[in-house]
Design an enzyme around this catalytic site. Structure first.
Site, PDB file in Angstrom:
ATOM      1  N   GLY A  89      74.981 233.015  11.886  1.00 32.75           N
ATOM      2  CA  GLY A  89      74.876 233.982  10.800  1.00 32.75           C
ATOM      3  C   GLY A  89      73.852 233.495   9.802  1.00 32.75           C
ATOM      4  N   TYR A  94      71.121 246.461  13.376  1.00 33.16           N
ATOM      5  CA  TYR A  94      71.672 245.502  14.342  1.00 33.16           C
ATOM      6  C   TYR A  94      70.944 245.689  15.663  1.00 33.16           C
ATOM      7  CZ  TYR A  94      75.475 242.373  15.762  1.00 33.16           C
ATOM      8  OH  TYR A  94      76.223 241.291  16.161  1.00 33.16           O
TER       9      TYR A  94
END
Lengths: 367, 367
Positions: free
Chosen positions: B276, B86
């Site tokens: 996403g 991330y």
């Protein structure tokens, strides 16, 4: 008389299908004038469907103007329109061409602000410039200086305007900012290079590799390109490690991998504008570019802008571009003039463009 | 003493790596308090690297607050952060978790506007909620009403806020406008459905086909979905032929063909927001959607918004969402509470979510 009316109606439908005009026949002052023109009756292969014809000029409406055309380019969009592949509604039969320059020959009774001899170009996206004599609504025409070259004037409204708008409307570019583009050798790309040069903006131009790559690089650098890289060279270029800022604006006319490559070098929160898809592949954007780099992607289409823009914005853009042209900062595209009777040569070239920087064929109506 | 100082420094680095804080040790009033917590010393497979530990609570800085945590969810972003995938900088060792709710246990000497017993949630994207006792900077906390359920409070700042912002910041939606989204059954998608329902906006929800499709449709319809279609059904759906307006906003958390499918039904000049990429494929946009439909594509990342948004905007969003939650218009996600010692079960679920609507595992710190 009935036949003439029918012809006039047809001609009007062809010219401006979205408008309903009432013809006012006033004597026969221009009835005997013949227009030499190209026309197609069905969509299809331009070499098959586009025909030469001579046809009486319809009488002039009150708000109309008769223009003696000087020059009109053969653009890729013209080809797509004739093929029926362009999303612009065209009623058949249609006279192709949506750019061009000419002299005013005669004005309708209610036209006060134009006069015989004015040099004019089409200011709106109308069809019908591929003919030596044309009747246009007054509102479609705008005057340009006599000193402006015929080729510059005839090719002003598509590529230079597209480049101008994409550099003006998406990102607030300042001196020494950087624009990255693929297809830097495209007709629009060459305008981007020159306008950026004039505005003090740096350009990173990505082009496909080719045998004559060094000539192409020299050509684009002479136009004002800051950098020219092949796609391969771009991958190992180090210029964004301190030499220049990361681009806040990317211009994409290729799509596929080439568009995705631009995104890799673009800055956080930058904008990519797509105005063409020469690879015939869609635009591919990694999800991470959207979410973590906050890149925005837009499209641009000059035709759509012209529909909605205020007259002042159009005028300001035209004035800026003409100024750049008159001071030789914005050059006419590489071109070849052909007479109307040689239109097939022009169509062939537009179907399979030759030369690394393209060579625009311009229909030349002068005697 | 040296060991304690070292521990304190480590703990602080873990908590807010971007801030340099000076610890002020004031006697030993909380030195003997032990925090039960999860921690990882290296990035990798969460089941391998995340460990349970008990660790003395560091002394409180002047602007800090000791919070007795009630609940903290295990989110996909937590898993990606532990995996090192991330794009958020985390200094190791790190205590995971960036959402959670708790009661204020003690405040630093300069904290005037919080008191023992206040129910608080994290207002900024900090790491470190997976522990029963936590020290946070005052500026990272915001008070919520006691009446707000623990699960609702603990899961307020990621999915409901993401849905709220995407519905607020890109298009000005009016009553009866339409939003189309894929992954309508995702954690965020369920919030989109409920907020739209509350605001009078219609939703077209596209989901993948699956054996339990009828239960999923029922579940989403009960939440407030106007339409739920499988990708296959969407292709032949006729709703945009008069039944509802074409969507001005599309929300994409899948990418690939699924994202491209949304574009097909979206209106001219509409906007697609990507938040996403569940398919792990890039976003694919036909060139014509950009040029001729004038569709714009953006990304959204809550973490980035939180960095730059003014306090008033955050406050207004929190108030609106809490109001929806208190009036049962916005429900807590389907969830299972697990005690800290059972954290591996929660990690396993987050790595391979079960159930068509997802089941969020919430670490429950209450006794």
């Amino acid at each position: 008389m009935t036949a003439l009316k029918a012809l006039s109606k047809t001609a009007l439908t062809v010219l401006y299908p979205r408008q309903k005009c009432t013809l006012v026949l006033r004597g026969n002052q221009i009835r005997n004038l013949m227009s030499r023109q190209l026309v197609y009756n069905e969509f299809g292969d331009p070499l098959q469907v586009v025909k030469y014809r001579e046809c009486e000029v319809p009488a002039l409406g009150k708000q109309e103007v008769l223009v003696r055309m000087l020059a009109a380019p053969v653009n890729p969009a013209d080809i797509n329109t004739i093929q029926g592949k362009y999303p612009v509604k065209v009623n058949l039969p249609s006279i192709p061409g949506n750019e061009g320059v000419g002299f005013v020959e005669q004005v309708g009774s209610e036209v006060q602000d134009l006069q015989r001899g004015n040099k004019v170009i089409l200011a709106t996206s109308l069809q019908g410039t591929w003919r030596n004599l044309a009747v246009f609504p007054r509102t479609s025409l705008t005057v340009v200086p006599d000193a402006l070259g015929n080729v510059e004037a005839a090719t002003l409204t598509v590529n230079p305007c597209t480049a101008f708008r994409m550099l003006s409307d998406f990102v607030c570019l300042k001196k020494d900012d950087v624009v990255i583009q693929n297809g830097g050798n495209s007709a629009c790309g060459q305008n981007v290079i020159q306008i950026c040069k004039a505005w003090g903006i740096k350009t990173v131009n990505v082009v496909r590799d080719r045998p004559e790559i060094s000539e192409l690089k020299k050509y684009l650098t002479n136009l004002g390109a800051t950098y020219v890289f092949t796609e391969e060279e771009m991958r190992s270029a180090q210029i964004f490690k301190g030499e220049v800022k990361k681009p806040m604006l990317g211009l994409n006319c290729v799509g596929g991998k080439s568009g995705a490559q631009l995104l890799r070098y673009m800055n956080h929160s930058s904008t990519m504008v797509t105005y063409g898809g020469m690879s015939r592949e869609p635009v591919i954007v990694p999800t991470s570019a959207f979410i973590f780099k906050n890149i925005s992607c837009h499209g641009f289409w000059m035709t759509e802008w012209n529909k909605h823009a205020p007259a002042e914005a159009k005028e300001q853009m035209k004035d800026s571009l003409i100024k750049l042209m008159l001071t030789k900062q914005l050059k006419a595209p590489t071109h070849k003039l052909v007479k109307l009777k040689d239109f097939e040569e022009a169509l062939k070239n537009a179907l399979a463009p030759q030369g690394f920087a393209g060579c625009k064929y311009i229909l030349d109506f002068t005697d």
